[in-house]
Write a protein that holds these residues in place. Sequence first.
Motif, PDB file in Angstrom:
ATOM      1  N   MET A  30       0.827  -1.214   0.000  1.00 56.36           N
ATOM      2  CA  MET A  30       0.000   0.000   0.000  1.00 56.36           C
ATOM      3  C   MET A  30       0.858   1.259   0.000  1.00 56.36           C
ATOM      4  SD  MET A  30      -3.176  -0.770  -0.238  1.00 56.36           S
ATOM      5  CE  MET A  30      -2.536  -1.901  -1.466  1.00 56.36           C
ATOM      6  N   ILE A  31       1.980   1.204   0.725  1.00 54.75           N
ATOM      7  CA  ILE A  31       2.897   2.346   0.718  1.00 54.75           C
ATOM      8  C   ILE A  31       3.507   2.524  -0.676  1.00 54.75           C
ATOM      9  CG2 ILE A  31       4.948   3.356   1.787  1.00 54.75           C
ATOM     10  CD1 ILE A  31       2.551   2.966   3.691  1.00 54.75           C
ATOM     11  N   LEU A  32       3.857   1.410  -1.302  1.00 55.59           N
ATOM     12  CA  LEU A  32       4.478   1.448  -2.620  1.00 55.59           C
ATOM     13  C   LEU A  32       3.502   1.893  -3.697  1.00 55.59           C
ATOM     14  CD1 LEU A  32       6.863   0.764  -4.519  1.00 55.59           C
ATOM     15  CD2 LEU A  32       6.002  -1.591  -4.579  1.00 55.59           C
ATOM     16  N   THR A  33       2.264   1.408  -3.639  1.00 54.70           N
ATOM     17  CA  THR A  33       1.337   1.675  -4.746  1.00 54.70           C
ATOM     18  C   THR A  33       0.734   3.067  -4.720  1.00 54.70           C
ATOM     19  OG1 THR A  33      -0.458   0.643  -3.478  1.00 54.70           O
ATOM     20  CG2 THR A  33       0.695  -0.742  -5.090  1.00 54.70           C
ATOM     21  N   PHE A  34       0.715   3.745  -3.572  1.00 57.67           N
ATOM     22  CA  PHE A  34       0.050   5.050  -3.532  1.00 57.67           C
ATOM     23  C   PHE A  34       0.616   6.050  -4.540  1.00 57.67           C
ATOM     24  CE2 PHE A  34      -0.004   9.416  -1.732  1.00 57.67           C
ATOM     25  CZ  PHE A  34      -1.328   9.709  -2.071  1.00 57.67           C
ATOM     26  N   PRO A  35       1.938   6.336  -4.543  1.00 57.81           N
ATOM     27  CA  PRO A  35       2.431   7.302  -5.534  1.00 57.81           C
ATOM     28  C   PRO A  35       2.297   6.788  -6.956  1.00 57.81           C
ATOM     29  CG  PRO A  35       4.267   6.268  -4.384  1.00 57.81           C
ATOM     30  CD  PRO A  35       3.021   5.853  -3.669  1.00 57.81           C
ATOM     31  N   LEU A  36       2.405   5.464  -7.138  1.00 65.25           N
ATOM     32  CA  LEU A  36       2.340   4.910  -8.492  1.00 65.25           C
ATOM     33  C   LEU A  36       0.924   4.949  -9.041  1.00 65.25           C
ATOM     34  CD1 LEU A  36       4.739   1.850  -8.056  1.00 65.25           C
ATOM     35  CD2 LEU A  36       5.281   4.205  -8.714  1.00 65.25           C
ATOM     36  N   MET A  37      -0.066   4.566  -8.235  1.00 65.60           N
ATOM     37  CA  MET A  37      -1.450   4.604  -8.708  1.00 65.60           C
ATOM     38  C   MET A  37      -1.889   6.045  -8.923  1.00 65.60           C
ATOM     39  SD  MET A  37      -3.602   3.681  -5.217  1.00 65.60           S
ATOM     40  CE  MET A  37      -5.195   3.614  -6.004  1.00 65.60           C
ATOM     41  N   SER A  38      -1.426   6.965  -8.066  1.00 63.05           N
ATOM     42  CA  SER A  38      -1.768   8.379  -8.238  1.00 63.05           C
ATOM     43  C   SER A  38      -1.223   8.899  -9.559  1.00 63.05           C
ATOM     44  CB  SER A  38      -1.205   9.203  -7.075  1.00 63.05           C
ATOM     45  OG  SER A  38      -1.773   8.804  -5.845  1.00 63.05           O
ATOM     46  N   ALA A  39       0.018   8.518  -9.881  1.00 64.65           N
ATOM     47  CA  ALA A  39       0.620   8.958 -11.130  1.00 64.65           C
ATOM     48  C   ALA A  39      -0.132   8.417 -12.341  1.00 64.65           C
ATOM     49  CB  ALA A  39       2.089   8.517 -11.187  1.00 64.65           C
ATOM     50  N   ILE A  40      -0.495   7.137 -12.300  1.00 57.25           N
ATOM     51  CA  ILE A  40      -1.205   6.534 -13.427  1.00 57.25           C
ATOM     52  C   ILE A  40      -2.576   7.169 -13.603  1.00 57.25           C
ATOM     53  CG2 ILE A  40      -2.338   4.402 -14.185  1.00 57.25           C
ATOM     54  CD1 ILE A  40       0.588   4.459 -14.841  1.00 57.25           C
ATOM     55  N   GLN A  41      -3.281   7.429 -12.498  1.00 56.31           N
ATOM     56  CA  GLN A  41      -4.589   8.068 -12.619  1.00 56.31           C
ATOM     57  C   GLN A  41      -4.461   9.505 -13.107  1.00 56.31           C
ATOM     58  OE1 GLN A  41      -6.474   4.754 -12.167  1.00 56.31           O
ATOM     59  NE2 GLN A  41      -7.604   6.649 -12.439  1.00 56.31           N
ATOM     60  N   LEU A  42      -3.409  10.202 -12.677  1.00 61.06           N
ATOM     61  CA  LEU A  42      -3.174  11.558 -13.177  1.00 61.06           C
ATOM     62  C   LEU A  42      -2.882  11.548 -14.672  1.00 61.06           C
ATOM     63  CD1 LEU A  42      -1.084  13.334 -10.384  1.00 61.06           C
ATOM     64  CD2 LEU A  42      -3.237  14.122 -11.374  1.00 61.06           C
ATOM     65  N   ILE A  43      -2.132  10.555 -15.122  1.00 65.55           N
ATOM     66  CA  ILE A  43      -1.837  10.429 -16.549  1.00 65.55           C
ATOM     67  C   ILE A  43      -3.117  10.161 -17.333  1.00 65.55           C
ATOM     68  CG2 ILE A  43      -0.745   8.884 -18.242  1.00 65.55           C
ATOM     69  CD1 ILE A  43       1.624   8.720 -16.205  1.00 65.55           C
ATOM     70  N   SER A  44      -3.983   9.298 -16.798  1.00 60.37           N
ATOM     71  CA  SER A  44      -5.264   9.022 -17.461  1.00 60.37           C
ATOM     72  C   SER A  44      -6.082  10.300 -17.588  1.00 60.37           C
ATOM     73  CB  SER A  44      -6.057   7.990 -16.657  1.00 60.37           C
ATOM     74  OG  SER A  44      -5.321   6.822 -16.434  1.00 60.37           O
ATOM     75  N   ALA A  45      -6.175  11.040 -16.477  1.00 64.37           N
ATOM     76  CA  ALA A  45      -6.942  12.283 -16.487  1.00 64.37           C
ATOM     77  C   ALA A  45      -6.323  13.297 -17.438  1.00 64.37           C
ATOM     78  CB  ALA A  45      -7.011  12.858 -15.069  1.00 64.37           C
ATOM     79  N   ARG A  46      -5.004  13.373 -17.445  1.00 61.71           N
ATOM     80  CA  ARG A  46      -4.304  14.341 -18.284  1.00 61.71           C
ATOM     81  C   ARG A  46      -4.577  14.086 -19.762  1.00 61.71           C
ATOM     82  NH1 ARG A  46       0.341  17.024 -16.491  1.00 61.71           N
ATOM     83  NH2 ARG A  46       1.480  18.191 -18.096  1.00 61.71           N
ATOM     84  N   ILE A  47      -4.528  12.829 -20.153  1.00 62.81           N
ATOM     85  CA  ILE A  47      -4.766  12.488 -21.560  1.00 62.81           C
ATOM     86  C   ILE A  47      -6.168  12.922 -21.988  1.00 62.81           C
ATOM     87  CG2 ILE A  47      -5.080  10.552 -23.166  1.00 62.81           C
ATOM     88  CD1 ILE A  47      -2.800   9.129 -21.647  1.00 62.81           C
ATOM     89  N   GLY A  48      -7.168  12.613 -21.154  1.00 58.92           N
ATOM     90  CA  GLY A  48      -8.531  12.991 -21.497  1.00 58.92           C
ATOM     91  C   GLY A  48      -8.729  14.488 -21.537  1.00 58.92           C
ATOM     92  N   ARG A  49      -8.192  15.207 -20.546  1.00 59.49           N
ATOM     93  CA  ARG A  49      -8.420  16.656 -20.459  1.00 59.49           C
ATOM     94  C   ARG A  49      -7.664  17.428 -21.530  1.00 59.49           C
ATOM     95  NH1 ARG A  49     -10.103  20.658 -20.882  1.00 59.49           N
ATOM     96  NH2 ARG A  49     -10.772  22.282 -19.416  1.00 59.49           N
ATOM     97  N   VAL A  50      -6.465  16.967 -21.883  1.00 59.25           N
ATOM     98  CA  VAL A  50      -5.662  17.683 -22.880  1.00 59.25           C
ATOM     99  C   VAL A  50      -6.212  17.459 -24.285  1.00 59.25           C
ATOM    100  CG1 VAL A  50      -3.395  17.740 -24.023  1.00 59.25           C
ATOM    101  CG2 VAL A  50      -3.553  17.760 -21.517  1.00 59.25           C
ATOM    102  N   THR A  51      -6.595  16.223 -24.598  1.00 59.73           N
ATOM    103  CA  THR A  51      -6.984  15.888 -25.973  1.00 59.73           C
ATOM    104  C   THR A  51      -8.480  15.962 -26.224  1.00 59.73           C
ATOM    105  OG1 THR A  51      -7.232  13.514 -25.521  1.00 59.73           O
ATOM    106  CG2 THR A  51      -5.022  14.308 -26.089  1.00 59.73           C
ATOM    107  N   GLY A  52      -9.291  15.838 -25.168  1.00 61.54           N
ATOM    108  CA  GLY A  52     -10.730  15.788 -25.367  1.00 61.54           C
ATOM    109  C   GLY A  52     -11.196  14.468 -25.935  1.00 61.54           C
ATOM    110  N   ARG A  53     -10.343  13.441 -25.849  1.00 61.37           N
ATOM    111  CA  ARG A  53     -10.678  12.110 -26.353  1.00 61.37           C
ATOM    112  C   ARG A  53     -10.351  11.073 -25.284  1.00 61.37           C
ATOM    113  NH1 ARG A  53      -6.623  11.589 -30.886  1.00 61.37           N
ATOM    114  NH2 ARG A  53      -7.672   9.624 -31.407  1.00 61.37           N
ATOM    115  N   GLY A  54     -11.019   9.914 -25.363  1.00 61.09           N
ATOM    116  CA  GLY A  54     -10.773   8.845 -24.421  1.00 61.09           C
ATOM    117  C   GLY A  54      -9.457   8.140 -24.674  1.00 61.09           C
ATOM    118  N   LEU A  55      -9.100   7.238 -23.769  1.00 68.49           N
ATOM    119  CA  LEU A  55      -7.816   6.544 -23.864  1.00 68.49           C
ATOM    120  C   LEU A  55      -7.698   5.713 -25.134  1.00 68.49           C
ATOM    121  CD1 LEU A  55      -6.864   5.135 -20.341  1.00 68.49           C
ATOM    122  CD2 LEU A  55      -5.770   6.957 -21.640  1.00 68.49           C
ATOM    123  N   ALA A  56      -8.736   4.922 -25.436  1.00 65.43           N
ATOM    124  CA  ALA A  56      -8.643   4.027 -26.588  1.00 65.43           C
ATOM    125  C   ALA A  56      -8.438   4.800 -27.878  1.00 65.43           C
ATOM    126  CB  ALA A  56      -9.899   3.157 -26.681  1.00 65.43           C
TER     127      ALA A  56
END
Length: 401
Positions: A30-56
Amino acid sequence: MTGAADDDPSGIATYSQAGAQFGYALGWTMILTFPLMSAIQLISARIGRVTGRGLAGNMEDVLARPVVTALVTLLFVANTINIGADLAAMGAAAELVTGLSAHATTVGFALLSLVLQIFVPYRRYSKLLKWLTLTLFAYVALVFIVPLDWKQLVAGLVIPRINGRAAVITIVAVFGTTISPYLFFWQSAQEVEGIAGRTGAKPLRDAPEQAQGEFHRMRFDTLFGMAVSNLVALAIIIGTAATLHATGTASIETAADAAKALRPVAGPFAFLLFSFGIIGTGLLAVPVLAGSAAYAVSDTRKWHGSLDDKPRQAIGFYSVIGLATVLGIGIDWSPLDPIKALFWSAVINGVVAVPIMAAMMLVVSRRQTMGDFTASPILLTLGWTATVLMAMAAAALAVVS
């Protein structure tokens, strides 16, 4: 909502199994995954917000269409299994407190979830359902009530230990239920829908002046949501270690076994409290699981689709949701107990996440797609670290299997 959906029935079952079987030894995950999961979710959000398109849709910019189709198919299969496991666990939890047939209540929850998704905007009813998830904080209260072995607890948090084949499988399950592929597609899609739902909002490539405020919002939302999610997950591991593992229950076979961990805090109401947590998080997570698959399929097929749309406006989108839910019901008639099905759905997510995360990292690094908003070096480092870590865990699983 993403943080609450991350502690879905699959998460509750997996974290409970980790604590019951290994005590405090896997707290470090849990200590290890917190910064990593936060980064991955931020990347997911960033892709959607910057491009206006979904991941796929964005993945098709960096990968061949058949490869993207294969990844979306893996997501659909993993989500369908997870939906089935969640529904079966909800039925088993309802049986604990009502005595009604688990099969009947499973079908009832599936129909209820479908009706809500089709006829009520998710944003509306999720605001009510999220209060049921507060029952998960009973695990946090449990940590303050039961006696803890502080020496073992601190060692489990700071010293990574992997003892044998069972530990490897459990670690993959913990990683898979914490850093889950369906959450990537969901969070990106919610950012895209947020653009359409806010007056004056545009993809950041077209409106860079909005970037500072939007990135601040995404960071706060994501870090707070993931922190709460991981706090509850860690409390479940510690709580079950201090109750089930400490009293010799090393394997959780049924929903009743898992519920027993809450007896010190809930007494005779342990089954009721556990059932509220499973049913509440399940009703939140099933639409996220089905919806993320529908968003991904719709992206690749160029369909319009949103949980805010009426069924006639997004026939293909809602067809995917219906298909995933109906197929998922079949899990309830499999030989696996619902708790075991939840655990193994987490293992599957841990394997499926690897190629999807790698594709995401290629997208967020690509200037032709992201413009001036490619991920920062810190975000890239954390994102690739998470991807490599998940790949190593999946490879270790293949070796021990």
